[in-house]
Each structure stands twice: as C-alpha cells, then as structure tokens.
Design a protein around this motif. Structure first.
Motif, PDB file in Angstrom:
ATOM      1  N   VAL A 150       7.829  -4.290  15.808  1.00 29.31           N
ATOM      2  CA  VAL A 150       6.254  -4.815  15.700  1.00 29.31           C
ATOM      3  C   VAL A 150       7.001  -4.478  13.662  1.00 29.31           C
ATOM      4  N   VAL A 151       6.242  -5.229  13.174  1.00 30.00           N
ATOM      5  CA  VAL A 151       5.809  -5.912  11.259  1.00 30.00           C
ATOM      6  C   VAL A 151       4.603  -5.015  11.200  1.00 30.00           C
ATOM      7  N   VAL A 152       4.384  -4.334  10.212  1.00 29.47           N
ATOM      8  CA  VAL A 152       3.566  -4.406   9.487  1.00 29.47           C
ATOM      9  C   VAL A 152       3.483  -3.968   7.774  1.00 29.47           C
ATOM     10  N   ARG A 153       2.237  -4.767   8.113  1.00 30.93           N
ATOM     11  CA  ARG A 153       2.348  -5.053   6.279  1.00 30.93           C
ATOM     12  C   ARG A 153       1.234  -4.545   5.747  1.00 30.93           C
ATOM     13  N   ILE A 154       2.015  -2.639   4.751  1.00 27.90           N
ATOM     14  CA  ILE A 154       1.232  -2.807   4.144  1.00 27.90           C
ATOM     15  C   ILE A 154       0.717  -2.781   2.578  1.00 27.90           C
ATOM     16  N   HIS A 155      -0.148  -2.928   2.261  1.00 25.71           N
ATOM     17  CA  HIS A 155      -1.169  -2.585   1.214  1.00 25.71           C
ATOM     18  C   HIS A 155      -0.717  -1.266   0.199  1.00 25.71           C
ATOM     19  N   ASN A 156      -0.568  -0.640  -0.634  1.00 25.80           N
ATOM     20  CA  ASN A 156      -0.300   0.306  -1.301  1.00 25.80           C
ATOM     21  C   ASN A 156      -1.735   0.602  -2.047  1.00 25.80           C
ATOM     22  N   THR A 157      -2.869   1.109  -2.310  1.00 29.20           N
ATOM     23  CA  THR A 157      -4.029   0.922  -3.020  1.00 29.20           C
ATOM     24  C   THR A 157      -3.336   1.586  -4.616  1.00 29.20           C
ATOM     25  N   ASN A 158      -2.344   2.550  -4.621  1.00 29.64           N
ATOM     26  CA  ASN A 158      -1.704   3.115  -5.517  1.00 29.64           C
ATOM     27  C   ASN A 158      -1.471   2.386  -6.798  1.00 29.64           C
ATOM     28  N   THR A 159      -0.339   1.390  -6.063  1.00 28.37           N
ATOM     29  CA  THR A 159       0.010   0.186  -6.849  1.00 28.37           C
ATOM     30  C   THR A 159      -0.141  -1.474  -7.077  1.00 28.37           C
ATOM     31  N   GLY A 160      -0.512  -1.827  -6.449  1.00 28.15           N
ATOM     32  CA  GLY A 160      -1.739  -3.007  -5.534  1.00 28.15           C
ATOM     33  C   GLY A 160      -0.844  -3.936  -5.188  1.00 28.15           C
ATOM     34  N   LYS A 161       0.637  -3.752  -4.932  1.00 25.35           N
ATOM     35  CA  LYS A 161       2.263  -3.705  -4.842  1.00 25.35           C
ATOM     36  C   LYS A 161       1.845  -3.791  -2.059  1.00 25.35           C
ATOM     37  N   ILE A 162       3.090  -4.417  -1.866  1.00 30.09           N
ATOM     38  CA  ILE A 162       2.529  -4.917  -0.687  1.00 30.09           C
ATOM     39  C   ILE A 162       3.754  -4.162  -0.042  1.00 30.09           C
ATOM     40  N   ILE A 163       4.393  -3.769   1.020  1.00 34.08           N
ATOM     41  CA  ILE A 163       5.722  -3.262   1.465  1.00 34.08           C
ATOM     42  C   ILE A 163       5.828  -3.465   2.987  1.00 34.08           C
ATOM     43  N   ILE A 225      11.516   1.577 -16.890  1.00 32.47           N
ATOM     44  CA  ILE A 225      11.940   0.750 -15.806  1.00 32.47           C
ATOM     45  C   ILE A 225       9.921   0.846 -14.759  1.00 32.47           C
ATOM     46  N   ASP A 226       9.366  -0.158 -14.362  1.00 32.96           N
ATOM     47  CA  ASP A 226       8.478  -0.154 -13.833  1.00 32.96           C
ATOM     48  C   ASP A 226       8.851  -0.917 -12.527  1.00 32.96           C
ATOM     49  N   ALA A 227       9.458  -0.195 -11.401  1.00 37.09           N
ATOM     50  CA  ALA A 227       9.465  -0.940 -10.355  1.00 37.09           C
ATOM     51  C   ALA A 227       9.434  -0.646  -9.104  1.00 37.09           C
ATOM     52  N   ALA A 228       7.897  -0.096  -8.165  1.00 27.51           N
ATOM     53  CA  ALA A 228       7.737   0.406  -7.038  1.00 27.51           C
ATOM     54  C   ALA A 228       7.218   1.728  -7.729  1.00 27.51           C
ATOM     55  N   ASN A 229       7.309   2.232  -9.127  1.00 26.64           N
ATOM     56  CA  ASN A 229       6.788   3.451  -9.355  1.00 26.64           C
ATOM     57  C   ASN A 229       7.403   3.418 -10.626  1.00 26.64           C
ATOM     58  N   PRO A 230       6.982   3.374 -11.987  1.00 24.77           N
ATOM     59  CA  PRO A 230       7.521   3.775 -13.415  1.00 24.77           C
ATOM     60  C   PRO A 230       7.922   4.718 -13.177  1.00 24.77           C
ATOM     61  N   CYS A 231       8.868   4.645 -13.727  1.00 29.00           N
ATOM     62  CA  CYS A 231      10.538   5.128 -14.237  1.00 29.00           C
ATOM     63  C   CYS A 231      11.084   5.543 -14.967  1.00 29.00           C
ATOM     64  N   VAL A 232      11.626   6.888 -15.697  1.00 26.57           N
ATOM     65  CA  VAL A 232      12.761   6.711 -17.156  1.00 26.57           C
ATOM     66  C   VAL A 232      13.805   7.288 -16.526  1.00 26.57           C
TER      67      VAL A 232
END
Length: 392
Positions: A150-163, A225-232
C-alpha cells in the motif's frame, strides 16, 4: 479503652480515606495506540479524538508521556527518559490535495514542560502509514494486489511537506514480520520505503537559509541547511573531539554539549527560525558533528560519520531528517559535510552514513537543475498496543 476506640475508629477512617481517594483519583482517557517507528517510539492519537482547540492538547500530551519529570525517567507515563522516546503523533484525514492523511508531530521535553511542534520526526513517519491502515482511518487503502503493498501519502503539518510511505499489508493490516534490519533496532521487520518529496526548505523555504554554504559561529565553521528539517553541521575536528564519540562520551565531555547548543542557537537565529538565539526552539535546528570515515575502522564501510543531537541529547542513532539533510549537504561542494565525505560512494544508490548505532543508506535524487527532488530511506515500524490511554 484507648486501644478499643482506636481500633473501632480505624475502619471508619480508612473507609473515609478510600472515599476521598476514589473521588480524587478519577483519570482522563482517550483512544490511543503506541508504535515504534524506526529508532523511536510515540503515542498515536486520531485527530478527531482530541479536543478541537489545539491549546488543549499540551496538557494531555504531558500527562500521557509523563513530562516534566525531574528524575528524567518519565516513569509516570509512556516516555522513556530520552528524546527519541518522548513523542506524540496525531493523525487525521488530510487537508492537502496530494495526501491521504495529515500527520502532526509533537516532541516533549523530558525534564521540562516543553511541547514542541516546530519540527518533523522522520523516524515516526515510518509508523504513520501503518497506523492509518491499522486504525481504519483509511477505509479502503489502495493496495497493489500483486505485491500486496500500500502507498500512503502523508502530509506533515509541521513542515507542510509530503512523504510517501510504501509498505506491505497482510489481511488488511500493516505487515509486522519481514527481513529488513535497521541499526539500532533488535530483530527484523517488514520494510517501509519513505520518499520525502521536495524536502528542501521545510521551515525556511530555502535549502540554504543563510544564503551561504558555510557560516562561522564562535570561530567554528558550519553549514546551515534546511532539508526535511533545519540542521546545522560542524566538523568534529574543529571542536577538538573525535567524530566517533559515543553518546555517553559526548554527554561527559566537559563543555561540549553547551558549545554545540550555543552554535545551534546562533545558527537558528541566522536561519530565521527565531529573532534571537535565546528564542530558538529546542528541536530545530538539529545539530550534528561530522567526520570522515576511519580507514580500516571497525564496522561496515560508510561515506561519512555523524554524531547527532536531538532536543539537547546525544542521539543513540541518527534522526531520519538529519540523515536526509546530511545526504543533501554531502552533495554541496564546499559544505562542512562535503569536506568529510568520501569521494567514492560505498553504495551507488546513495550516501551511507555512519552513526552511533551503525549506519543508514539515504538515496537523494537531484533534478537537472541540481534541485533535490526527493530523498528515500527504508525503515521499519510496529504496532505495540492500542486501546485507551489514561492521564491525571
């Protein structure tokens, strides 16, 4: 006389005490589930079961997790005394046209009362799809009959991104048994493929929020860098420590945690996550110390090594969002991560990252313009219980 009076009054006193106890011990409860996702665990709630007002969520989450706990154990709740076990996930019907479910993540402080919604948790994302299927939130999941996935498309509300989460199902439930082993988790389980779609700019809208590949904080070079989450990311060598310190050694190295948090807060302010370093949230940006693989070192071959922190604590493995940001930064010439990354990949499918519990392979797909289109990792997850959860 005194003895007889005392003995006669004792049952009355105890009965009175029991009455008071019953009256004051009534607990609140809600339907909930408990899942392991990757190297983390979290309590899951359906959004419709929670109060409509978000302001009422925090005391519920603190109560079920057991925070704050001055002893650092969260013994009176379902937390585990470390950041990777002090989490809550809320899942509901999607408000995004490109997803089936919404997923909101909350990170809770162990010793403090913080309930932080400022970041995503990549490890717990791996359990969101299985939870949506297991709980019946997706009444008719789209199942590939041939592969039984099964493929579930997830909307993460914290970042607005789709997984996108792809995983096997058995008799209408997410499969638990499988052959995939991930470092940091005992035994094997069914594989869950996570595709993070266009993960750049999760909070800041930019892959490089400061506009530079490198910045300097307290004399230490860092890549923000900000990819999936901001990181340093900073080089361990620049901090005068080994890149292969254990989590306990990081905690006990004098001044290291405070130094890293000082850099993290300065970076967060420069990235636009807060107006001042003091206002930077505890969960983002996440910070990691990177280093080159040790030639001839023990364990499997890797392309780079990281020791990551999450909510101020050394992580036992690596947060998935940090791994995604690392894989992206490794492809940026001149970044602190690229500086320590092997020029010849161990696996051509992506970047192999060594962490405190083993390693992880992250696939990063770049477009013709060099933009990160999506990043892929494989995790496992498992339902541990479902029923009602109680808090005072």
């Amino acid at each position: 006389m005194f003895t007889r009076t005392f003995q006669q009054s004792l049952p009355i006193a105890l009965a009175s005490r029991r009455t008071i106890s019953r009256a004051s011990s009534s607990q609140h409860s809600l339907p909930a589930a408990y899942y392991r996702g990757g190297t983390s665990r979290a309590v899951f709630f359906r959004r419709d079961d929670l109060p409509r007002e978000r302001s009422q969520w925090d005391p519920i989450f603190r109560g079920v997790i057991g925070s704050p706990d001055p002893y650092g154990r969260q013994l009176d709740g379902l937390g585990g005394g470390i950041s990777s076990l002090s989490k809550v996930c809320v899942v509901g019907a999607s408000t995004h046209r490109d997803a089936e479910v919404d997923y909101t993540f909350a990170a809770l402080g162990v010793k403090n009362a913080d309930v932080d919604y400022s970041s995503n948790c990549g490890n717990m994302v791996s359990a969101v799809g299985p939870y949506a299927v297991d709980s019946g939130l997706l009444a008719t999941p789209k199942v590939d009959a041939e592969s039984a996935t099964v493929v579930v498309r997830i909307h993460n509300t914290n970042t607005g991104k789709i997984i996108h989460a792809t995983f096997p199902v058995v008799n209408g439930e997410a499969a638990a048994r499988g052959d995939l082993a991930i470092d940091g988790v005992a035994d094997t389980a069914a594989p869950i493929q996570l595709d993070f779609i266009n993960p750049a700019g999760s909070r800041t809208g930019k892959l490089l929020p400061t506009g530079a590949v490198k910045d300097t904080f307290d004399g230490i070079e860092a890549t923000c860098i900000d990819a999936a989450n901001p990181c340093v990311f900073v080089r361990a060598d620049d901090l005068g420590v080994s890149g292969t310190l254990t989590p306990d050694e990081i905690s006990t190295t004098p001044g290291l945690l405070s130094k890293l948090d000082c850099i993290r807060r300065q970076a967060g302010a420069l990235m636009g996550l807060a107006s001042t370093p003091e206002e930077v949230p505890g969960s983002v940006p996440k910070i990691g110390m990177v280093s080159s693989p040790v030639p001839g070192g023990s364990g499997r071959a890797v392309d780079l090594v990281v020791r990551a922190l999450s909510v101020g604590q050394p992580h036992k493995a690596v947060p998935i969002t940090v791994a995604l940001a690392l894989a992206t930064a490794a492809r940026l010439p001149g970044s602190t991560v690229a500086d320590v990354t092997s020029s010849t990949p161990v696996d051509p499918a992506g970047i192999t990252i060594g962490h405190a519990s083993g390693n992880i392979l992250v696939g990063a797909t770049l477009g013709a313009d060099g933009r990160l289109e999506y990043a892929t990792v494989f995790r496992t997850a498992r339902r541990l219980f479902e029923g009602r959860i109680f808090w005072k």
